[in-house]
Design an enzyme around this catalytic site. Structure first.
Site, PDB file in Angstrom:
ATOM      1  N   ASP A  12       0.864  -1.165   0.000  1.00  0.00           N
ATOM      2  CA  ASP A  12       0.000   0.000   0.000  1.00  0.00           C
ATOM      3  C   ASP A  12       0.911   1.228   0.000  1.00  0.00           C
ATOM      4  OD1 ASP A  12      -2.426   1.569   0.448  1.00  0.00           O
ATOM      5  OD2 ASP A  12      -1.642   1.843   2.467  1.00  0.00           O
ATOM      6  N   ASP A  14      -0.127   5.150   0.890  1.00  0.00           N
ATOM      7  CA  ASP A  14      -0.346   6.112   1.974  1.00  0.00           C
ATOM      8  C   ASP A  14      -0.391   5.402   3.323  1.00  0.00           C
ATOM      9  OD1 ASP A  14      -0.813   8.559   0.362  1.00  0.00           O
ATOM     10  OD2 ASP A  14      -2.536   7.431  -0.369  1.00  0.00           O
ATOM     11  N   ASP A 173      -1.611  -1.095   6.018  1.00  0.00           N
ATOM     12  CA  ASP A 173      -1.803  -0.459   7.325  1.00  0.00           C
ATOM     13  C   ASP A 173      -3.259  -0.358   7.760  1.00  0.00           C
ATOM     14  OD1 ASP A 173      -2.232   1.515   5.283  1.00  0.00           O
ATOM     15  OD2 ASP A 173      -2.113   3.066   6.823  1.00  0.00           O
TER      16      ASP A 173
END
Length: 223
Positions: A12, A14, A173
């Protein structure tokens, strides 16, 4: 080096590879101010990030008085314009990220990004940070069409296909990342320093790391 168990490692963007909170937050606050809404201290913006810029904006609008769906597309376009103007002012790899990417590349791992961020902005950010050449593919939330962004598995399956197939793992995250990896039957590592929508230990990842120097050992253990 050649015995590393994964041919592909996807990330991922961001809150996983890069701390983009301040640049996203600046664009979000400019949009909220334009709409006559309350703005946020930049560290507070982290709670809205995850799931793509549209969801970030919608969540912030709801938190500041409600989201008018008719007005939403124009506000989203304004957010995109603000963000594109200043996409990499403060954004950087999280600590240890460069050494970790070097380590994986030295082991022959093909690297990829699969993000709910629009592909054009993911590529712009990686280009401005000098990182785009490290990745075999970059897949955004709009790359494959509606209904295919995380937590759907489509992006991660496409990531594996574009990287030529082979054993793959994913790093994220949020529940969007862990859900997509689970749906795609990929092992997944969560970073504790990201933009979480649940506490890291509750995300359901196979492992949680506190620094990127822990990623390669964690992936080796998962195999």
């Amino acid at each position: 080096m050649s015995e590393f168990p994964y041919a592909i490692v996807g990330f991922d963007l961001d809150g996983t590879l890069c701390d983009t909170a301040y640049d996203l937050g600046t664009a979000l606050n400019r949009t909220l101010a334009f709409a006559g809404r309350t703005t946020f201290a930049l560290p507070e913006v982290r709670r809205f990030i995850g799931g793509g810029s549209g969801q970030m904006l919608r969540s912030a609008l709801i938190a500041t008085g409600g989201c008018d769906e008719e007005a939403f597309p124009a506000l989203q376009d304004r957010l995109f314009a603000y963000y594109s103007e200043a996409i990499a002012v403060h954004s950087r790899l999280f600590p240890g990220g460069e050494a970790m990417l070097d380590d994986l590349a030295a082991r022959g791992v093909r690297l990829a990004v699969a993000t709910n961020k629009r592909e054009v902005f993911a590529r712009q950010l990686l280009e401005e940070l000098g990182l785009i050449g490290r990745f075999a593919t970059v897949i955004g939330g709009d790359t494959l069409g509606p209904g295919t962004s995380k937590p759907a598995p489509d992006m991660l399956r496409e990531m594996v296909a574009r990287c030529g197939g082979g054993r793959a793992a994913f790093v994220g995250d949020t529940t969007f990342d862990i859900g997509a990896a689970r749906a795609a039957a990929l092992p997944v590592v969560a970073v504790s320093f990201g933009f979480h929508d649940l506490p890291p230990a509750d995300l359901g990842a196979d492992a949680v790391i506190d620094h990127f120097d822990e990623l390669v050992p964690a992936l080796a253990r998962l195999a």
